[in-house]
Structure formats: C-alpha cells, structure tokens
Design a protein around this motif. Structure first.
Motif, PDB file in Angstrom:
ATOM      1  N   ASN A   1       0.838  -1.190   0.000  1.00 47.94           N
ATOM      2  CA  ASN A   1       0.000   0.000   0.000  1.00 47.94           C
ATOM      3  C   ASN A   1       0.875   1.243   0.000  1.00 47.94           C
ATOM      4  OD1 ASN A   1      -1.194   2.175   2.013  1.00 47.94           O
ATOM      5  ND2 ASN A   1      -2.929   1.230   0.965  1.00 47.94           N
ATOM      6  N   ALA A   2       0.441   2.293  -0.709  1.00 48.15           N
ATOM      7  CA  ALA A   2       1.287   3.474  -0.890  1.00 48.15           C
ATOM      8  C   ALA A   2       1.708   4.109   0.428  1.00 48.15           C
ATOM      9  CB  ALA A   2       0.553   4.498  -1.760  1.00 48.15           C
ATOM     10  N   LYS A   3       0.767   4.355   1.324  1.00 45.47           N
ATOM     11  CA  LYS A   3       1.105   4.993   2.597  1.00 45.47           C
ATOM     12  C   LYS A   3       2.007   4.092   3.429  1.00 45.47           C
ATOM     13  CE  LYS A   3      -1.529   8.719   2.129  1.00 45.47           C
ATOM     14  NZ  LYS A   3      -2.045   8.522   0.781  1.00 45.47           N
ATOM     15  N   THR A   4       1.738   2.792   3.405  1.00 46.14           N
ATOM     16  CA  THR A   4       2.534   1.845   4.188  1.00 46.14           C
ATOM     17  C   THR A   4       3.969   1.788   3.690  1.00 46.14           C
ATOM     18  OG1 THR A   4       0.580   0.492   4.648  1.00 46.14           O
ATOM     19  CG2 THR A   4       2.721  -0.553   4.928  1.00 46.14           C
ATOM     20  N   ILE A   5       4.127   1.707   2.392  1.00 39.77           N
ATOM     21  CA  ILE A   5       5.466   1.516   1.837  1.00 39.77           C
ATOM     22  C   ILE A   5       6.342   2.744   2.044  1.00 39.77           C
ATOM     23  CG2 ILE A   5       5.285   2.395  -0.535  1.00 39.77           C
ATOM     24  CD1 ILE A   5       6.443  -0.279  -1.477  1.00 39.77           C
ATOM     25  N   LEU A   6       5.730   3.920   2.195  1.00 43.18           N
ATOM     26  CA  LEU A   6       6.497   5.129   2.407  1.00 43.18           C
ATOM     27  C   LEU A   6       6.803   5.374   3.882  1.00 43.18           C
ATOM     28  CD1 LEU A   6       4.674   7.403  -0.181  1.00 43.18           C
ATOM     29  CD2 LEU A   6       7.020   6.614  -0.300  1.00 43.18           C
ATOM     30  N   ARG A   7       5.864   5.047   4.756  1.00 44.06           N
ATOM     31  CA  ARG A   7       6.057   5.323   6.180  1.00 44.06           C
ATOM     32  C   ARG A   7       6.770   4.198   6.916  1.00 44.06           C
ATOM     33  NH1 ARG A   7      -0.084   7.595   6.743  1.00 44.06           N
ATOM     34  NH2 ARG A   7       0.356   9.783   6.257  1.00 44.06           N
ATOM     35  N   THR A   8       6.465   2.971   6.565  1.00 50.41           N
ATOM     36  CA  THR A   8       7.090   1.824   7.235  1.00 50.41           C
ATOM     37  C   THR A   8       7.603   0.834   6.198  1.00 50.41           C
ATOM     38  OG1 THR A   8       4.921   0.736   7.451  1.00 50.41           O
ATOM     39  CG2 THR A   8       5.688   2.043   9.325  1.00 50.41           C
ATOM     40  N   PRO A   9       8.622   1.212   5.442  1.00 58.10           N
ATOM     41  CA  PRO A   9       9.154   0.321   4.411  1.00 58.10           C
ATOM     42  C   PRO A   9       9.815  -0.905   5.015  1.00 58.10           C
ATOM     43  CG  PRO A   9      10.617   2.178   4.722  1.00 58.10           C
ATOM     44  CD  PRO A   9       9.397   2.460   5.545  1.00 58.10           C
ATOM     45  N   GLN A  10       9.787  -2.007   4.261  1.00 52.74           N
ATOM     46  CA  GLN A  10      10.450  -3.224   4.713  1.00 52.74           C
ATOM     47  C   GLN A  10      11.842  -3.379   4.110  1.00 52.74           C
ATOM     48  OE1 GLN A  10       7.970  -6.879   5.165  1.00 52.74           O
ATOM     49  NE2 GLN A  10       6.511  -5.774   3.875  1.00 52.74           N
ATOM     50  N   HIS A  11      12.020  -2.956   2.852  1.00 52.15           N
ATOM     51  CA  HIS A  11      13.298  -3.157   2.172  1.00 52.15           C
ATOM     52  C   HIS A  11      14.233  -1.965   2.423  1.00 52.15           C
ATOM     53  CE1 HIS A  11      16.194  -4.129  -0.971  1.00 52.15           C
ATOM     54  NE2 HIS A  11      15.631  -5.322  -1.061  1.00 52.15           N
ATOM     55  N   PRO A  12      15.506  -2.200   2.701  1.00 55.60           N
ATOM     56  CA  PRO A  12      16.446  -1.098   2.925  1.00 55.60           C
ATOM     57  C   PRO A  12      16.545  -0.126   1.752  1.00 55.60           C
ATOM     58  CG  PRO A  12      17.398  -3.167   3.680  1.00 55.60           C
ATOM     59  CD  PRO A  12      16.123  -3.524   2.979  1.00 55.60           C
ATOM     60  N   TYR A  13      16.360  -0.621   0.533  1.00 52.47           N
ATOM     61  CA  TYR A  13      16.395   0.273  -0.627  1.00 52.47           C
ATOM     62  C   TYR A  13      15.212   1.237  -0.600  1.00 52.47           C
ATOM     63  CZ  TYR A  13      16.312   1.818  -5.500  1.00 52.47           C
ATOM     64  OH  TYR A  13      16.282   2.591  -6.643  1.00 52.47           O
ATOM     65  N   THR A  14      14.027   0.729  -0.271  1.00 53.63           N
ATOM     66  CA  THR A  14      12.848   1.591  -0.147  1.00 53.63           C
ATOM     67  C   THR A  14      13.066   2.633   0.935  1.00 53.63           C
ATOM     68  OG1 THR A  14      11.509  -0.352  -0.716  1.00 53.63           O
ATOM     69  CG2 THR A  14      10.339   1.582   0.077  1.00 53.63           C
ATOM     70  N   HIS A  15      13.668   2.204   2.043  1.00 56.60           N
ATOM     71  CA  HIS A  15      13.984   3.122   3.145  1.00 56.60           C
ATOM     72  C   HIS A  15      14.902   4.238   2.652  1.00 56.60           C
ATOM     73  CE1 HIS A  15      16.158   4.499   6.776  1.00 56.60           C
ATOM     74  NE2 HIS A  15      15.023   4.233   7.407  1.00 56.60           N
ATOM     75  N   GLY A  16      15.905   3.881   1.841  1.00 53.43           N
ATOM     76  CA  GLY A  16      16.816   4.884   1.303  1.00 53.43           C
ATOM     77  C   GLY A  16      16.131   5.863   0.371  1.00 53.43           C
ATOM     78  N   LEU A  17      15.221   5.368  -0.464  1.00 51.58           N
ATOM     79  CA  LEU A  17      14.476   6.255  -1.355  1.00 51.58           C
ATOM     80  C   LEU A  17      13.610   7.223  -0.555  1.00 51.58           C
ATOM     81  CD1 LEU A  17      13.203   3.862  -4.194  1.00 51.58           C
ATOM     82  CD2 LEU A  17      15.079   5.497  -4.317  1.00 51.58           C
ATOM     83  N   GLY A  18      12.978   6.712   0.504  1.00 56.86           N
ATOM     84  CA  GLY A  18      12.126   7.556   1.332  1.00 56.86           C
ATOM     85  C   GLY A  18      12.888   8.645   2.055  1.00 56.86           C
ATOM     86  N   ASN A  19      14.149   8.395   2.374  1.00 56.69           N
ATOM     87  CA  ASN A  19      14.973   9.384   3.064  1.00 56.69           C
ATOM     88  C   ASN A  19      15.682  10.335   2.101  1.00 56.69           C
ATOM     89  OD1 ASN A  19      14.580   8.865   5.802  1.00 56.69           O
ATOM     90  ND2 ASN A  19      15.932   7.089   5.743  1.00 56.69           N
TER      91      ASN A  19
ATOM     92  N   ALA B   1      11.402  -8.608  -0.931  1.00 53.09           N
ATOM     93  CA  ALA B   1      12.472  -9.537  -1.281  1.00 53.09           C
ATOM     94  C   ALA B   1      13.702  -9.151  -0.464  1.00 53.09           C
ATOM     95  CB  ALA B   1      12.771  -9.481  -2.776  1.00 53.09           C
ATOM     96  N   CYS B   2      13.753  -9.615   0.779  1.00 58.03           N
ATOM     97  CA  CYS B   2      14.844  -9.244   1.674  1.00 58.03           C
ATOM     98  C   CYS B   2      14.924 -10.246   2.820  1.00 58.03           C
ATOM     99  CB  CYS B   2      14.631  -7.838   2.226  1.00 58.03           C
ATOM    100  SG  CYS B   2      15.973  -7.250   3.287  1.00 58.03           S
ATOM    101  N   TYR B   3      16.163 -10.656   3.174  1.00 57.54           N
ATOM    102  CA  TYR B   3      16.353 -11.566   4.296  1.00 57.54           C
ATOM    103  C   TYR B   3      16.340 -10.823   5.635  1.00 57.54           C
ATOM    104  CZ  TYR B   3      17.817 -15.026   0.821  1.00 57.54           C
ATOM    105  OH  TYR B   3      17.847 -15.893  -0.245  1.00 57.54           O
ATOM    106  N   LYS B   4      16.564  -9.517   5.600  1.00 54.69           N
ATOM    107  CA  LYS B   4      16.614  -8.720   6.821  1.00 54.69           C
ATOM    108  C   LYS B   4      15.679  -7.509   6.700  1.00 54.69           C
ATOM    109  CE  LYS B   4      19.936 -11.208   8.651  1.00 54.69           C
ATOM    110  NZ  LYS B   4      19.768 -11.957   9.916  1.00 54.69           N
ATOM    111  N   PRO B   5      14.358  -7.744   6.554  1.00 49.48           N
ATOM    112  CA  PRO B   5      13.440  -6.604   6.406  1.00 49.48           C
ATOM    113  C   PRO B   5      13.471  -5.702   7.634  1.00 49.48           C
ATOM    114  CG  PRO B   5      12.218  -8.633   6.808  1.00 49.48           C
ATOM    115  CD  PRO B   5      13.642  -9.034   6.580  1.00 49.48           C
ATOM    116  N   LEU B   6      13.215  -4.423   7.398  1.00 54.97           N
ATOM    117  CA  LEU B   6      13.278  -3.443   8.475  1.00 54.97           C
ATOM    118  C   LEU B   6      12.117  -3.618   9.441  1.00 54.97           C
ATOM    119  CD1 LEU B   6      14.143  -0.292   6.340  1.00 54.97           C
ATOM    120  CD2 LEU B   6      15.716  -1.695   7.665  1.00 54.97           C
TER     121      LEU B   6
END
Length: 330
Positions: free
Chosen positions: A237-255, A315-320
């Motif tokens: 979900n759009a709000k979920t993926i931006l506020r509480t991302p699971q993948h470190p790459y998504t986290h980096g894009l959000g920051n 797709a991550c072995y160590k999701p956030l």
C-alpha cells in the motif's frame, strides 16, 4: 476489487554482442480496476521496459523472453497484429516519457486527434472528429479554440495535457504514464497529476504510474512497487510503503527527500551505484549498497515473499522493523 491486468513472471532481455542482458527479471504484479499502481526506482531499473512490454512496443534488440501479461484474462503476449491494433489505444494507452515532445511539430492538434480517430474507425467525418477533439480538450481544461494551433504555440504543461487527452481519446481501461511530469516545474506537476486523478474518478480507468520520484506517489497511488536492477523488491500500500518500508532500498528512497515541517534533518543518500546488469553478482542485488547486509545476503538471491503482518511483499532476508519509520507528508 477485481483485477484488470495481471503480470506473471515477466522477463525482458536485450540482445547484445556480448550476450543477453536481462533488464526485467521475473516481475509479477497486478493492477485492479479503477486503481493506480506506481512503479518507482532509479533510472535504468526496468520501469519503462515493463511499460513497453505491457503494450508490446519493444523492437529488437529487446525481446520479451518469458511471462504473461493477462489483460482481462487474455494474454497480450499472444495477440496477433490485428488484436494488438485493437488493444492499443482502445484498451490500453500510454503517455510517454517527455510526452510533450511527442507531438508532431508540423501538424495541428486537430490533425493529430483526427489521425487517432481515423486509424481506429471511430468517426465518419472530419466534423465528427473535430467535435470529439473539442470535448477532449475541454476535459483537460484547454479552450476548444486552441484545437487548430500547432504544438509550439502551447506551454509545456498544456502540451502535456494535450497528450493526456489524446491518450484518453478512445476511453481506454488502462492508462500507462511513464515519467509524465519529468520536464515540468512542481506546480505544473501537481496540476497534471490532480487532473489525471480527477479523470480517473470520472471515467473509471486504471493507471500505471512510473517515476523515479517516490515523493510524487504519496497521494497519487493506491499501491507502489519498488524496482531495483530489473527486480521488484517491495510491493505494498502506498502509505505503508512510504512510512514503514520493509526493504532497505525503499527506506533509502524515502529518506532522499525532505519533509515539509518539523526539524531539519540531514538527508543520507544511498551509497554506491546501480549494478551492471551484464555482470550480476550472486545473492541479493542490493547487498553492496545495503546498511543491513550480512554475509548470507551475498550467497542466495531473496525472492518476493508476502508478509501478512505488514500486508506487503518484500524480497529481503533482513526486512526493516516497524520502528524504522520514514516521516512522509501525506
């Protein structure tokens, strides 16, 4: 909500002198009717390649080597030439990257509308074509009197709206927008996206929205897929993926973009550079740039797996964990 288009295990290769380079690797996602699905990621990650594959617009050296594109349960990859002609524009249309430069500079806007209608047998006369064209211009807030002007007589934002009107000319069920606001200032970007959102509500079509700018997707999309080096690494979900991302790459894009309020914080970019797709390492493709990488991440590539607790795929072995929130304006 029923599914309009289902993409299953899509692979797209580019044939080079040094062998095949896989630009899209085993990508699967679906878009529901009357919804907006976003694809985000760095340049070269495969977003536009997917868009072209959905409409089978690729030419050599590109090759769709595997997968299905099921549009209302019919596989687009098996369409013959006549089925493809009917599918394009009528069922699915596309607003291309740098779309405002796609207009023919030596033909009037009216001529270019007429060309679309005649190619698909939608009108019987030039007068009928003109009336339909005027209505489409009114829909995107352009005075109908501008119909007989040339593209150079319009501003960038107006040309972009003209292209959107042309994409909607045959009332498609899916509108693909590939970086539709790239060359526009932020105010015009907002106007264009708001207009598309309003038109979607009015006409009930779905949208595949492609961009490298995650911040543009906050209010616009229902679901977002994150691409990295030809792979989908997260879908939620759009709000979920931006506020509480699971993948470190998504986290980096959000920051990578600032908040509009609160204390100023230093923005930390994603280290390193994208991969060379012709020389992929074993294991996770993001491993060398990831702050959570462990040795095990470099041995086997993770697969996109559903996380019921977070209601998303990663797709991550160590999701956030949930504590690693990204503060995003909504």
């Amino acid at each position: 909500m029923s599914t309009l288009i289902q993409v299953n295990n899509l692979c797209v290769d580019y044939i080079t002198f040094n062998g095949r380079v896989r630009a899209v690797d085993d990508v699967s996602f679906s878009i529901a009717k009357n919804s907006i699905f976003g694809l985000a990621g760095e340049s070269g990650c495969g977003k536009s390649t997917i868009a072209y594959a959905l409409m089978r617009l690729h030419r050599p050296p590109a090759l769709i080597s595997k997968g299905q594109v099921l549009f209302e349960d019919k596989d687009v990859l098996k369409f013959d030439d006549e089925q493809l002609r009917q599918f394009r524009w009528k069922d699915t249309s596309m607003v291309f990257q740098s779309a405002m430069n796609c207009l023919n500079p030596v033909k009037t806007i009216e001529y270019q509308f007429h060309d679309i209608f005649m190619a698909h047998g939608e009108v019987n006369s030039r007068e009928e074509s003109i009336e339909k064209s005027k209505e489409l211009l009114r829909i995107v807030d352009i005075p109908e009197g501008r119909l007989f002007d040339y593209p150079h007589q319009f501003s960038g934002g107006m040309r972009q709206r003209v292209v959107i009107a042309m994409a909607l000319a045959l009332k498609p069920k899916l509108l693909i927008m590939d970086e539709p606001t790239t060359a526009l200032d932020v105010v015009v970007q907002r106007e264009i996206l708001q207009k598309v959102y309003d038109l979607k509500a009015e006409f009930g079509f779905s949208v595949l929205f492609i961009t490298h700018d995650l911040s543009l997707m906050v209010e616009f999309c229902d679901q977002i897929g994150i691409m990295y080096s030809g792979k989908l690494v997260e879908v939620a979900n759009a709000k979920t993926i931006l506020r509480t991302p699971q993948h470190p790459y998504t986290h980096g894009l959000g920051n990578s973009f600032p908040t509009l309020k609160g204390e100023m914080k230093e923005m930390i970019g994603i280290p390193g550079t994208p991969l060379d797709l012709s020389n992929l390492p074993p294991g996770c493709r993001f491993a060398d740039r990831c702050f959570k990488c462990e040795q095990s991440c470099k041995s086997e590539e993770p697969t996109l797996t559903y996380n019921a607790e977070r209601n998303g795929w990663v797709a991550c072995y160590k999701p956030l964990p949930l504590e690693d929130r990204v503060e995003v304006e909504a």
